[in-house]
Design a protein around this motif. Structure first.
Motif, PDB file in Angstrom:
ATOM      1  N   MET A  31       0.837  -1.183   0.000  1.00  0.00           N
ATOM      2  CA  MET A  31       0.000   0.000   0.000  1.00  0.00           C
ATOM      3  C   MET A  31       0.877   1.240   0.000  1.00  0.00           C
ATOM      4  O   MET A  31       1.881   1.293   0.700  1.00  0.00           O
ATOM      5  CB  MET A  31      -0.892   0.012   1.242  1.00  0.00           C
ATOM      6  N   CYS A  32       0.457   2.225  -0.771  1.00  0.00           N
ATOM      7  CA  CYS A  32       1.154   3.505  -0.803  1.00  0.00           C
ATOM      8  C   CYS A  32       0.124   4.600  -0.543  1.00  0.00           C
ATOM      9  O   CYS A  32      -0.950   4.582  -1.146  1.00  0.00           O
ATOM     10  CB  CYS A  32       1.825   3.736  -2.161  1.00  0.00           C
ATOM     11  N   VAL A  41     -10.631  -1.596   6.190  1.00  0.00           N
ATOM     12  CA  VAL A  41     -10.581  -2.456   4.997  1.00  0.00           C
ATOM     13  C   VAL A  41      -9.150  -2.915   4.753  1.00  0.00           C
ATOM     14  O   VAL A  41      -8.891  -4.114   4.542  1.00  0.00           O
ATOM     15  CB  VAL A  41     -11.120  -1.707   3.761  1.00  0.00           C
ATOM     16  N   LEU A  42      -8.225  -1.980   4.789  1.00  0.00           N
ATOM     17  CA  LEU A  42      -6.820  -2.323   4.551  1.00  0.00           C
ATOM     18  C   LEU A  42      -6.287  -3.265   5.617  1.00  0.00           C
ATOM     19  O   LEU A  42      -5.487  -4.168   5.327  1.00  0.00           O
ATOM     20  CB  LEU A  42      -5.978  -1.046   4.515  1.00  0.00           C
ATOM     21  N   ARG A  43      -6.728  -3.101   6.853  1.00  0.00           N
ATOM     22  CA  ARG A  43      -6.295  -4.005   7.918  1.00  0.00           C
ATOM     23  C   ARG A  43      -6.800  -5.412   7.648  1.00  0.00           C
ATOM     24  O   ARG A  43      -6.075  -6.396   7.864  1.00  0.00           O
ATOM     25  CB  ARG A  43      -6.817  -3.517   9.275  1.00  0.00           C
ATOM     26  N   ARG A  44      -8.045  -5.547   7.184  1.00  0.00           N
ATOM     27  CA  ARG A  44      -8.571  -6.882   6.879  1.00  0.00           C
ATOM     28  C   ARG A  44      -7.766  -7.537   5.761  1.00  0.00           C
ATOM     29  O   ARG A  44      -7.472  -8.746   5.818  1.00  0.00           O
ATOM     30  CB  ARG A  44     -10.053  -6.804   6.491  1.00  0.00           C
ATOM     31  N   TRP A  45      -7.407  -6.747   4.759  1.00  0.00           N
ATOM     32  CA  TRP A  45      -6.583  -7.300   3.681  1.00  0.00           C
ATOM     33  C   TRP A  45      -5.215  -7.733   4.210  1.00  0.00           C
ATOM     34  O   TRP A  45      -4.694  -8.771   3.834  1.00  0.00           O
ATOM     35  CB  TRP A  45      -6.401  -6.252   2.578  1.00  0.00           C
ATOM     36  N   ARG A  62      -4.857 -11.101   5.598  1.00  0.00           N
ATOM     37  CA  ARG A  62      -4.943 -12.227   4.663  1.00  0.00           C
ATOM     38  C   ARG A  62      -3.673 -12.416   3.830  1.00  0.00           C
ATOM     39  O   ARG A  62      -3.349 -13.547   3.456  1.00  0.00           O
ATOM     40  CB  ARG A  62      -6.145 -12.039   3.718  1.00  0.00           C
ATOM     41  N   VAL A  63      -3.015 -11.323   3.500  1.00  0.00           N
ATOM     42  CA  VAL A  63      -1.828 -11.417   2.649  1.00  0.00           C
ATOM     43  C   VAL A  63      -0.703 -10.555   3.235  1.00  0.00           C
ATOM     44  O   VAL A  63      -0.977  -9.557   3.917  1.00  0.00           O
ATOM     45  CB  VAL A  63      -2.129 -10.955   1.207  1.00  0.00           C
ATOM     46  N   ARG A  88       5.241 -10.637  -7.727  1.00  0.00           N
ATOM     47  CA  ARG A  88       3.828 -10.917  -7.432  1.00  0.00           C
ATOM     48  C   ARG A  88       3.200  -9.812  -6.588  1.00  0.00           C
ATOM     49  O   ARG A  88       2.250 -10.050  -5.834  1.00  0.00           O
ATOM     50  CB  ARG A  88       3.696 -12.267  -6.734  1.00  0.00           C
ATOM     51  N   LEU A  89       3.709  -8.613  -6.783  1.00  0.00           N
ATOM     52  CA  LEU A  89       3.283  -7.475  -5.976  1.00  0.00           C
ATOM     53  C   LEU A  89       2.080  -6.780  -6.600  1.00  0.00           C
ATOM     54  O   LEU A  89       2.029  -6.539  -7.802  1.00  0.00           O
ATOM     55  CB  LEU A  89       4.436  -6.478  -5.863  1.00  0.00           C
ATOM     56  N   VAL A  90       1.090  -6.462  -5.789  1.00  0.00           N
ATOM     57  CA  VAL A  90      -0.031  -5.603  -6.178  1.00  0.00           C
ATOM     58  C   VAL A  90       0.017  -4.376  -5.280  1.00  0.00           C
ATOM     59  O   VAL A  90       0.103  -4.503  -4.050  1.00  0.00           O
ATOM     60  CB  VAL A  90      -1.396  -6.309  -6.012  1.00  0.00           C
TER      61      VAL A  90
END
Length: 258
Positions: A1-2, A74-78, A81-82, A190-192
């Motif tokens: 995240m940026c 939302v970002l914390r939930r993501w 997971r990853v 494999r970065l998003v």
């Protein structure tokens, strides 16, 4: 995240976009004709410390009482997971307040929640915990004792990178920044990257996001005013941070339930 300044707007934080946006947030500075870039200058701590600490003392207090908006959840939930890292130019500490481990947040401009000695006496950077600055809301000038260095007793300043700043002590921020670079290098294939509220006026965050996804184009850019993605590589969402993140999360939930 940026993340750039636009990430905090839905939490009620000003993004200081242009003189008019800054002056709407801080009307007293309009009368003085001072723009954000002129106030965020370390020279004021030596020349007019009450002016400098009026500005930064108010921001320190504001960030402490601000509740991170729903997009942070939302970002914390993501992140649960990853594997996730955060790269931000924000100095407000909102990601840590939202529950992100400090070791996973790279603050490229430092943090207002840490202080350094203005004179550079050798005192290591220290937390601003317990530091309170009395600010006159009419003049935006600090009143009473100003934050002092525990080493020499001289004036303290925030340990953040200001405009024209050659004295920023980055010792607190550097380890996370170095770890971030190493982590991105390891995961690049494999970065998003989800980039939120990062504009072109100070392009540090945008460049980081674009470099990290140059090979894959796996970039989601969330920006109300400047959503364009260089060379068309990536997804652009011209939405506020909270709305965009909640929409992405809802889409993810629908897909996972199929």
């Amino acid at each position: 995240m940026c993340a750039g300044a636009g990430m905090g707007v839905d939490s009620g934080l000003p993004d200081f976009r242009g003189p008019e946006g800054f002056w709407r947030a801080y009307p007293p500075y309009r009368a003085l004709g001072l723009r954000f870039e002129e106030l965020a200058d370390p020279v004021h701590f030596a020349d007019d410390p009450a002016l400098a600490w009026g500005f930064y003392g108010h921001r320190l207090s504001l960030y402490r009482v601000t509740t991170p908006h729903t997009g942070f959840a939302v970002l914390r939930r993501w992140a649960d997971r990853v594997p996730t890292r955060v790269f931000t130019s924000n100095v407000d500490g909102q990601f840590q307040k939202a529950g992100f481990a400090p070791s996973t947040v790279a603050e490229c401009h430092g943090s207002i929640h840490h202080l350094q000695c203005l004179a550079g006496c050798g005192q290591p950077v220290w937390p601003a915990d317990g530091v309170e600055v009395d600010v006159d809301p009419t003049t935006m000038r600090a009143r009473g004792p100003l934050p002092a260095c525990p080493g020499c007793g001289g004036l303290a300043r925030p340990a953040i990178l200001m405009f024209g700043d050659w004295s920023w002590d980055d010792s607190q921020a550097r380890p996370q920044l170095e770890e971030h670079v190493a982590w991105v290098r390891t995961h690049r294939s494999r970065l998003v990257v989800v980039e939120i509220g990062a504009g072109t006026a100070v392009p540090t965050v945008r460049r980081q996001a674009e470099l990290a996804t140059a090979a894959t184009g796996a970039l989601i850019r969330i920006n109300v005013r400047e959503p364009q993605v260089r060379h068309g590589r990536g997804i652009r969402l011209a939405l506020p941070a909270a709305e965009a993140l909640e929409a992405l999360d809802a889409a993810r939930e629908r897909r996972s339930s199929r």
